[in-house]
Design an enzyme around this catalytic site. Structure first.
Site, PDB file in Angstrom:
ATOM      1  N   HIS A  26      -7.988  24.147 -78.513  1.00 31.62           N
ATOM      2  CA  HIS A  26      -6.906  23.151 -78.745  1.00 31.62           C
ATOM      3  C   HIS A  26      -5.944  23.727 -79.910  1.00 31.62           C
ATOM      4  CE1 HIS A  26      -9.716  21.266 -81.489  1.00 31.62           C
ATOM      5  NE2 HIS A  26      -8.334  21.120 -82.367  1.00 31.62           N
ATOM      6  N   ASP A  86     -13.963  24.209 -75.756  1.00 33.21           N
ATOM      7  CA  ASP A  86     -12.855  24.170 -76.583  1.00 33.21           C
ATOM      8  C   ASP A  86     -13.203  25.343 -77.608  1.00 33.21           C
ATOM      9  OD1 ASP A  86     -10.605  23.408 -78.062  1.00 33.21           O
ATOM     10  OD2 ASP A  86     -11.710  21.865 -79.249  1.00 33.21           O
ATOM     11  N   SER A 126      -9.967  22.372 -87.678  1.00 34.23           N
ATOM     12  CA  SER A 126     -10.145  23.026 -86.458  1.00 34.23           C
ATOM     13  C   SER A 126     -10.334  24.304 -86.347  1.00 34.23           C
ATOM     14  CB  SER A 126      -9.310  22.418 -85.456  1.00 34.23           C
ATOM     15  OG  SER A 126      -9.515  21.192 -84.868  1.00 34.23           O
TER      16      SER A 126
END
Length: 373
Positions: free
Chosen positions: A99, A131, A221
């Site tokens: 993402h 992911d 992230s």
């Protein structure tokens, strides 16, 4: 919802835009410990030798791994985004979250910053169902330092950890905490969770995650979760947030962050580097959270609603109505939990499922196949 109840949602820890509206503070810590730690280079990276495992020298850990964690910026026609990444090898391969960089593969650009230098990067491969993604530097610096990989199967709740990344655009930020839980089923998709938790659908991101109290914020992230020895144990991916009624809202850390275990990261990134794609382990059941009773004791697990014909589950003898309560030595607490555990294993791996059938337990060995999706 009952009065006093707190609703938690898992949100992706990617950052968008700049620092406007965010308050920035710092923490210092004084420690009177007299033990010493050292940083030792190795063939695969740099490892910290802690003088006192119960009281880690986080300064030494940060020094050892800071050059292996990068800041990532993605620009598209719709705007900009920020995240983090971890150096895997001296060829310039960097792991991050899908993402974080997915938009960069559709006409966007990806820039990787290390200290005061910035490099262009391209996508090697992405895997939306876990992911994870791998990007590669266009120009590889001579002093590129890969991180040392740990073993997430050897982790213990309560062990100290450090999160490193680019939260809110503040590159090289480190925070510390402990492992709060292991094999925590986390879903970060927006679909029908009731259906997603019981299926093998590749469209839902279900992770058997490491839960940590180390503060993780938007922009973290794709960054590193490391142990005190400086070994990578997970890739930070999402945080729990108090529900505000908006699926698009993000807030700061409330002490509940999640990371993809490094063993799963290695399974996926090895495939992405080799071919740009990844295969996933497949069981072949539809499940929902259910209960089973054995000798008067009720246990929660994954209740099998259907079994696909000629699937690994079918060939192993799993039946509709079985309740799976563990995989190998790991407890299965829900349908979502079973999905996360299956996705964390290798294609072709043999696992032992403990199921409850007609009031008694039995163990069934299953060889996981590759998902067709």
């Amino acid at each position: 919802m009952k009065a006093g109840a707190v609703a938690l949602v898992a949100v992706l820890a990617a950052g968008a835009g700049g620092l406007s509206g965010w308050a920035v503070s710092s923490q210092t810590q004084n420690d009177a410990a007299t033990t010493s730690s050292s940083v030792a280079p190795s063939a695969s990276g740099t490892r910290v030798i802690q003088g006192n495992a119960s009281n880690p020298d986080w300064t030494a850990t940060a020094k050892a791994v800071s050059n292996s964690v990068v800041s990532i910026s993605v620009k598209t026609g719709q705007g900009t985004g920020a995240g983090s990444g971890v150096v895997l090898n001296t060829k310039g391969d960097i792991v991050t979250n899908n993402h974080v960089v997915a938009a960069g593969g559709s006409g966007g650009t990806i820039a990787v910053s290390m200290g005061d230098k910035t490099y262009e990067a391209t996508i090697v491969g992405t895997d939306p169902s876990t992911d994870l993604a791998v990007i590669r530097l266009g120009q590889v610096p001579k002093d590129l330092t890969p991180i040392t990989l740990g073993n997430s199967d050897q982790l213990a709740v309560g062990a100290p950890v450090m999160a490193i990344g680019n939260p809110l655009g503040l590159s090289g930020s480190v925070t510390t905490g402990i492992i709060s839980a292991l094999n925590r089923p986390v879903t970060t998709s927006t679909g029908d969770q009731g259906q997603a938790s019981g299926s093998d659908s590749a469209g839902v991101v279900v992770t058997s995650a490491i839960q940590t109290s180390a503060p993780i914020n938007p922009g973290n992230s794709g960054g590193a979760l490391v142990n005190a020895d400086g070994q990578l144990i997970g890739i930070n991916s999402s945080i729990a947030s108090l529900s505000s009624g908006s699926s698009n809202s993000q807030s700061g850390s409330i002490g509940i962050g999640f990371a993809i275990p490094v063993n799963q990261v290695k399974i996926i990134t090895d495939q992405l580097i080799a071919s740009g794609k990844a295969r996933h382990a497949y069981l072949g059941v539809t499940t929902a959270t259910g209960t089973a009773t054995v000798a008067g004791v009720t246990t929660t697990g994954a209740s099998v609603r259907s079994v696909q014909a000629d699937s690994p589950a079918d060939r192993a003898g799993i039946r509709e109505g079985d309740v799976v309560i563990s995989m190998n030595s790991t407890t299965v607490t829900s349908g979502e939990s079973l999905v996360g555990l299956v996705r964390s294993r290798k294609v072709g791996e043999r696992v032992t499922l403990t199921v409850v059938r007609d009031g008694s337990q039995q163990k069934i060995q299953v060889t996981l196949a590759a998902s067709a999706r």
